[in-house]
Design an enzyme around this catalytic site. Structure first.
Site, PDB file in Angstrom:
ATOM      1  N   TYR A   1       0.852  -1.195   0.000  1.00  0.00           N
ATOM      2  CA  TYR A   1       0.000   0.000   0.000  1.00  0.00           C
ATOM      3  C   TYR A   1       0.886   1.243   0.000  1.00  0.00           C
ATOM      4  CZ  TYR A   1      -3.786  -3.180   1.348  1.00  0.00           C
ATOM      5  OH  TYR A   1      -4.701  -4.198   1.386  1.00  0.00           O
TER       6      TYR A   1
ATOM      7  N   ASN B   1     -12.804  -1.352  -5.064  1.00  0.00           N
ATOM      8  CA  ASN B   1     -12.574  -1.870  -6.413  1.00  0.00           C
ATOM      9  C   ASN B   1     -13.784  -2.692  -6.877  1.00  0.00           C
ATOM     10  OD1 ASN B   1     -11.668  -3.150  -8.731  1.00  0.00           O
ATOM     11  ND2 ASN B   1     -10.057  -4.307  -7.705  1.00  0.00           N
TER      12      ASN B   1
ATOM     13  N   CYS C   1      -6.450  -6.051  -7.143  1.00  0.00           N
ATOM     14  CA  CYS C   1      -6.207  -5.498  -5.813  1.00  0.00           C
ATOM     15  C   CYS C   1      -5.586  -6.539  -4.875  1.00  0.00           C
ATOM     16  CB  CYS C   1      -7.489  -4.910  -5.224  1.00  0.00           C
ATOM     17  SG  CYS C   1      -8.889  -6.024  -5.198  1.00  0.00           S
ATOM     18  N   HIS C   2      -5.688  -7.815  -5.228  1.00  0.00           N
ATOM     19  CA  HIS C   2      -5.062  -8.858  -4.400  1.00  0.00           C
ATOM     20  C   HIS C   2      -3.538  -8.760  -4.442  1.00  0.00           C
ATOM     21  CE1 HIS C   2      -5.500 -10.600  -8.457  1.00  0.00           C
ATOM     22  NE2 HIS C   2      -4.391 -11.284  -8.187  1.00  0.00           N
TER      23      HIS C   2
ATOM     24  N   GLU D   1      -0.728 -17.210  -8.545  1.00  0.00           N
ATOM     25  CA  GLU D   1       0.228 -16.430  -9.339  1.00  0.00           C
ATOM     26  C   GLU D   1       1.682 -16.742  -8.974  1.00  0.00           C
ATOM     27  OE1 GLU D   1      -0.592 -12.254  -9.617  1.00  0.00           O
ATOM     28  OE2 GLU D   1      -2.731 -12.577 -10.009  1.00  0.00           O
TER      29      GLU D   1
END
Length: 149
Positions: A87, A108, A116-117, A145
């Site tokens: 952040y 979002n 946003c993850h 990911e």
């Protein structure tokens, strides 16, 4: 406004299209259902992503939000698959505050597609996630990911 709901590995999801653009991705099942080429394309791309065969989305987006929120969402879209930012890092880039970035993440309307993850708290803390399942879902998306937490 047209909506399409479908089952996925992370629960039921509903896509919303307006004026040939995606405007929302929500957890749960919508009462009214429709179909369009865009909704079908988006459904397919999300399922491919969740199966691990897609890294990027190629969809027209029109999320509703403030000018600041849209700046944050655009910056999130620039974070590559398998990478994260904090952040604070995003806030510094946008000349803002980490709490403001966190607020925009929470608003979002297109999670997963606007990733946003991929935003973490300081020192590798997971931070929050507004999607169904909260941080468990965030952890699952990051693991998909290849991000080690």
């Amino acid at each position: 406004m047209t909506q399409l709901s479908f089952h996925s590995a992370i629960g039921d999801l509903t896509l919303t299209e307006e004026d040939d653009h995606l405007v929302a991705l929500d957890w749960g099942w919508a009462r009214d259902q429709g179909i369009s080429a865009l909704l079908e394309k988006a459904r397919r791309q999300i399922l491919e992503y969740l199966e691990g065969t897609r890294r990027d989305f190629d969809l027209p987006l029109a999320p509703a939000g403030t000018v600041f929120q849209k700046r944050v969402w655009k910056a999130m879209c620039a974070i590559p698959f398998g990478r994260t930012k904090t952040y604070g890092e995003l806030a510094a880039k946008l000349k803002s505050a980490p709490r403001a970035v966190g607020g925009a993440c929470g608003k979002n309307p297109l999670p997963i597609i606007i990733p946003c993850h991929r935003i973490l708290g300081a020192h590798g803390q997971l931070g929050g996630y507004s999607g169904e399942g909260g941080t468990d879902t965030k952890r699952r998306l990051l693991t998909l990911e290849g991000v080690s937490l």
